[in-house]
Write a protein that holds these residues in place. Sequence first.
Motif, PDB file in Angstrom:
ATOM      1  N   ILE A  59       0.847  -1.213   0.063  1.00 40.33           N
ATOM      2  CA  ILE A  59      -0.093  -0.159  -0.094  1.00 40.33           C
ATOM      3  C   ILE A  59       1.088   1.247   0.113  1.00 40.33           C
ATOM      4  CG2 ILE A  59      -0.093   0.239   2.599  1.00 40.33           C
ATOM      5  CD1 ILE A  59      -3.259   0.559   1.956  1.00 40.33           C
ATOM      6  N   SER A 106       4.500   1.352  -1.603  1.00 40.60           N
ATOM      7  CA  SER A 106       4.606  -0.082  -2.031  1.00 40.60           C
ATOM      8  C   SER A 106       3.536  -0.425  -3.031  1.00 40.60           C
ATOM      9  CB  SER A 106       4.512  -0.781  -0.851  1.00 40.60           C
ATOM     10  OG  SER A 106       5.658  -0.501  -0.062  1.00 40.60           O
ATOM     11  N   SER A 117       5.194  -6.556  -0.319  1.00 44.22           N
ATOM     12  CA  SER A 117       5.753  -5.320  -0.407  1.00 44.22           C
ATOM     13  C   SER A 117       5.446  -4.229   0.527  1.00 44.22           C
ATOM     14  CB  SER A 117       5.834  -4.560  -1.729  1.00 44.22           C
ATOM     15  OG  SER A 117       6.143  -5.472  -2.763  1.00 44.22           O
ATOM     16  N   SER A 118       6.636  -4.422   1.739  1.00 46.33           N
ATOM     17  CA  SER A 118       6.306  -3.478   2.880  1.00 46.33           C
ATOM     18  C   SER A 118       7.835  -3.282   3.284  1.00 46.33           C
ATOM     19  CB  SER A 118       5.483  -4.083   3.813  1.00 46.33           C
ATOM     20  OG  SER A 118       5.611  -3.217   4.900  1.00 46.33           O
ATOM     21  N   LYS A 119       8.175  -2.144   3.294  1.00 46.42           N
ATOM     22  CA  LYS A 119       9.349  -1.420   3.642  1.00 46.42           C
ATOM     23  C   LYS A 119       9.488  -1.763   5.212  1.00 46.42           C
ATOM     24  CE  LYS A 119      12.182   2.646   4.282  1.00 46.42           C
ATOM     25  NZ  LYS A 119      12.383   4.221   3.979  1.00 46.42           N
ATOM     26  N   SER A 120       8.688  -1.546   5.908  1.00 49.34           N
ATOM     27  CA  SER A 120       8.521  -1.758   7.291  1.00 49.34           C
ATOM     28  C   SER A 120       8.098  -3.148   7.696  1.00 49.34           C
ATOM     29  CB  SER A 120       7.473  -0.912   8.123  1.00 49.34           C
ATOM     30  OG  SER A 120       6.332  -0.955   7.590  1.00 49.34           O
ATOM     31  N   PHE A 121       7.676  -3.735   6.830  1.00 49.84           N
ATOM     32  CA  PHE A 121       6.782  -4.968   7.172  1.00 49.84           C
ATOM     33  C   PHE A 121       5.885  -5.041   8.440  1.00 49.84           C
ATOM     34  CE2 PHE A 121       7.033  -9.333   4.614  1.00 49.84           C
ATOM     35  CZ  PHE A 121       6.185  -9.805   5.465  1.00 49.84           C
ATOM     36  N   THR A 180       2.771  -2.689   8.271  1.00 51.80           N
ATOM     37  CA  THR A 180       1.599  -2.215   7.777  1.00 51.80           C
ATOM     38  C   THR A 180       0.390  -2.726   7.857  1.00 51.80           C
ATOM     39  OG1 THR A 180       3.141  -0.695   6.547  1.00 51.80           O
ATOM     40  CG2 THR A 180       0.680  -0.674   5.925  1.00 51.80           C
ATOM     41  N   THR A 223      -1.338  -4.376   4.904  1.00 50.26           N
ATOM     42  CA  THR A 223      -0.406  -5.358   4.154  1.00 50.26           C
ATOM     43  C   THR A 223      -0.141  -6.682   4.650  1.00 50.26           C
ATOM     44  OG1 THR A 223       0.812  -3.544   3.083  1.00 50.26           O
ATOM     45  CG2 THR A 223       2.168  -5.504   2.865  1.00 50.26           C
ATOM     46  N   ARG A 243       7.704   6.453  -1.119  1.00 52.17           N
ATOM     47  CA  ARG A 243       6.727   7.167  -2.124  1.00 52.17           C
ATOM     48  C   ARG A 243       8.029   7.438  -3.300  1.00 52.17           C
ATOM     49  NH1 ARG A 243       6.610   9.785   2.544  1.00 52.17           N
ATOM     50  NH2 ARG A 243       7.705  11.670   2.782  1.00 52.17           N
ATOM     51  N   GLN A 245       0.388  10.945  -3.458  1.00 53.49           N
ATOM     52  CA  GLN A 245       1.373  10.521  -2.361  1.00 53.49           C
ATOM     53  C   GLN A 245       2.617  11.208  -2.434  1.00 53.49           C
ATOM     54  OE1 GLN A 245       2.909   6.683  -2.086  1.00 53.49           O
ATOM     55  NE2 GLN A 245       3.256   6.735   0.237  1.00 53.49           N
ATOM     56  N   GLU A 300       2.237  13.785   0.569  1.00 50.33           N
ATOM     57  CA  GLU A 300       2.848  12.988   1.835  1.00 50.33           C
ATOM     58  C   GLU A 300       4.347  13.534   1.983  1.00 50.33           C
ATOM     59  OE1 GLU A 300       3.971   8.579   2.391  1.00 50.33           O
ATOM     60  OE2 GLU A 300       2.012   8.800   3.561  1.00 50.33           O
ATOM     61  N   VAL A 303       1.152  10.522   9.475  1.00 48.89           N
ATOM     62  CA  VAL A 303       0.220   9.271   9.577  1.00 48.89           C
ATOM     63  C   VAL A 303       0.190   8.221  10.854  1.00 48.89           C
ATOM     64  CG1 VAL A 303       0.673   9.421   7.002  1.00 48.89           C
ATOM     65  CG2 VAL A 303       1.927   7.716   8.679  1.00 48.89           C
ATOM     66  N   LYS A 336      -3.206   5.946  12.576  1.00 46.91           N
ATOM     67  CA  LYS A 336      -2.820   4.450  12.868  1.00 46.91           C
ATOM     68  C   LYS A 336      -3.081   3.798  14.308  1.00 46.91           C
ATOM     69  CE  LYS A 336       0.475   4.034   9.201  1.00 46.91           C
ATOM     70  NZ  LYS A 336       1.969   3.761   8.814  1.00 46.91           N
TER      71      LYS A 336
HETATM   72  O1  F6P Z   1       1.478   6.227   4.744  1.00 48.29           O
HETATM   73  C1  F6P Z   1       2.443   5.838   5.686  1.00 48.29           C
HETATM   74  C2  F6P Z   1       3.483   5.208   4.885  1.00 48.29           C
HETATM   75  O2  F6P Z   1       4.536   4.803   5.558  1.00 48.29           O
HETATM   76  C3  F6P Z   1       3.979   5.540   3.434  1.00 48.29           C
HETATM   77  O3  F6P Z   1       4.698   6.433   3.470  1.00 48.29           O
HETATM   78  C4  F6P Z   1       4.434   4.123   2.705  1.00 48.29           C
HETATM   79  O4  F6P Z   1       4.610   4.234   1.564  1.00 48.29           O
HETATM   80  C5  F6P Z   1       3.374   3.163   3.323  1.00 48.29           C
HETATM   81  O5  F6P Z   1       2.916   3.655   4.626  1.00 48.29           O
HETATM   82  C6  F6P Z   1       3.655   1.516   3.242  1.00 48.29           C
HETATM   83  O6  F6P Z   1       4.500   1.402   4.127  1.00 48.29           O
HETATM   84  P1  F6P Z   1       5.373  -0.133   3.972  1.00 48.29           P
HETATM   85  O7  F6P Z   1       6.045  -0.077   2.769  1.00 48.29           O
HETATM   86  O8  F6P Z   1       6.235   0.164   5.088  1.00 48.29           O
HETATM   87  O9  F6P Z   1       4.276  -0.918   4.314  1.00 48.29           O
END
Ligand code: F6P
Length: 554
Positions: free
Chosen positions: A158, A161, A210-214, A216, A219, A274, A355, A359, A514, A518
């Motif tokens: 999302i 991602s 796909s999640s930078k933080s894994f 979210t 996701t 983004r 975004q 953002e 954001v 959450k």
């Molecule tokens: O909207 C907040 C956010 O952190 C965005 O900056 C990011 O693109 C999105 O959520 C998804 O984050 P992630 O890739 O860590 O799941």
Amino acid sequence: MAYYQHPLDVTALPTWKALQEHRASLQSFSMREAFNKDAQRFDHLSLSSCGLFLDYSKNLITLETRDLLVSLAKECGLEQAIRAQFDGEPINASEARPALHTALRRPIGDTVMVNGSDVMPEVQRVLHRMTELVGRVHDGLWRGYSEKPITDVVNIGIGGSFLGPQLVSEALLPFAQRGVRCHYLANIDGSSFHELAAKLRAETTLFIVSSKSFSTLETLKNAQAARSWYLAQGGSEAELYRHFIAVSSNTQAAVAFGIHEENVFPMWDWVGGRYSLWSAIGLPIAMSIGMSNFKELLSGAYSMDEHFQSAPFEQNMPVLLALLGIWYGNFWGAQSQAILPYDHYLRNITKHLQQLDMESNGKSVLQDGQPVACATGPVIWGGVGCNGQHAYHQLLHQGTQLIPADFIVPVVSYNPVADHHQWLYANCLSQSQALMLGKTREEAETELRSQGLSEAEVQRLAPHKVIPGNRPSNTLVLERISPRRLGSLVAMYEHKVFAQSAIWGINAFDQWGVELGKDLGKSVYSRLVGSDTKPAEDASTQGLIEFFRGRHRG
Ligand code: F6P
């Protein structure tokens, strides 16, 4: 302190005051007259770079305006800011990180130092791994649990991602190949999963989480739903690794989900979400168009990076777009910017740019935490033309707001149908022209009289047919939408956003705003499901919770 010499209060700068005076002097400026007076206006206020042609002559500017805006950019330290960005300075000050999405598209052999080590070998290693994976899937060598090749790739992600990859894979559909269909699952709404699952067979589907933080919520919930669906369809835990891979900077969490470590593609904290489609987040793009086209996309972005770093500001596409946005936002009171792509495949570009821009620049404190002294990021909205002409262009033409517009249009269509493309292109130009020309009261009356109406009818209708005009727009023309040109176009907007942030003195690369929603979402959820019986902080939320619980009780 800002990583470059930023004046902090830009409104105190002599050039800012000069721009305010200049704005006042343009109160009766007419674009019609400006074009009539200067036959060279179009030539003076347009430029080409990286396969893009920008016509910014339909703006409420003179050459003096451009000069003053360029001076403002220099006084705000934009040259140093650009250098700092590409050199990997921690320009994301609140998170003490660089913003080096540009490193992802630099040629082999370049060096980019982050925390004392060159990151380019790792960037190249990931590109190589992507090439291998895409090749195996395209060549039918990657098999599912029933030993069949993959026919569908689903990106679960999302925000950054999702939106960038979706934009690019849709915009480059003419380059899609080898029968691998790409899908995007982003929202937590069960209907989106339901609609997608109906099109898929688990045995031939590969999910990319796909999640930078894994971390979210949307996701992870969708990944769990996909996993349950896969098992219910006949897949086994033992073979799960054949159907789930991940792109994340949180390898540990991805492995804990059940993804083999060798199937986790890394992301880095110096790439913002983004700004990440150029990384392994772009895997669904590469799955759709192939790695050679993905690399063309990267090289298009790289050429725009070079242009952004080297072109003098008055000949610098991203800087000019940034300055025009500042001109209208900070000196004309514009609060939104319309993005109007006249191309079916580019129809989702507005979502990605929303975004990217909102953002990044939806901020109200400076890099050092002090409140900003001026307006910052605009609302980005828009949609595909010609559809918009039958939806919201009325407000653009006769509304009370000043809304600058970016028209984006290719000269060549991939799918010529009779004279449709000529009409599409003609409508794009005529909308921009109508915004500029408008229709005077005299012209409206003449038109009504020519229709044979009585003078009484002419006088009754004329006020309704007057169009103020003198409304600004840019027109970006591409010869055709190709991977390379799309890369340049998206990178151009990335740099426009960054240039504005640098001039305003804000951080374009964090998104603390954001977090609150959450966090509150978790407490509302616990009240909805009854695990927390304490009433919500306010009667509205509590009342709405009770409405939901009442419907779901029993
Ligand atoms: O909207 C907040 C956010 O952190 C965005 O900056 C990011 O693109 C999105 O959520 C998804 O984050 P992630 O890739 O860590 O799941």
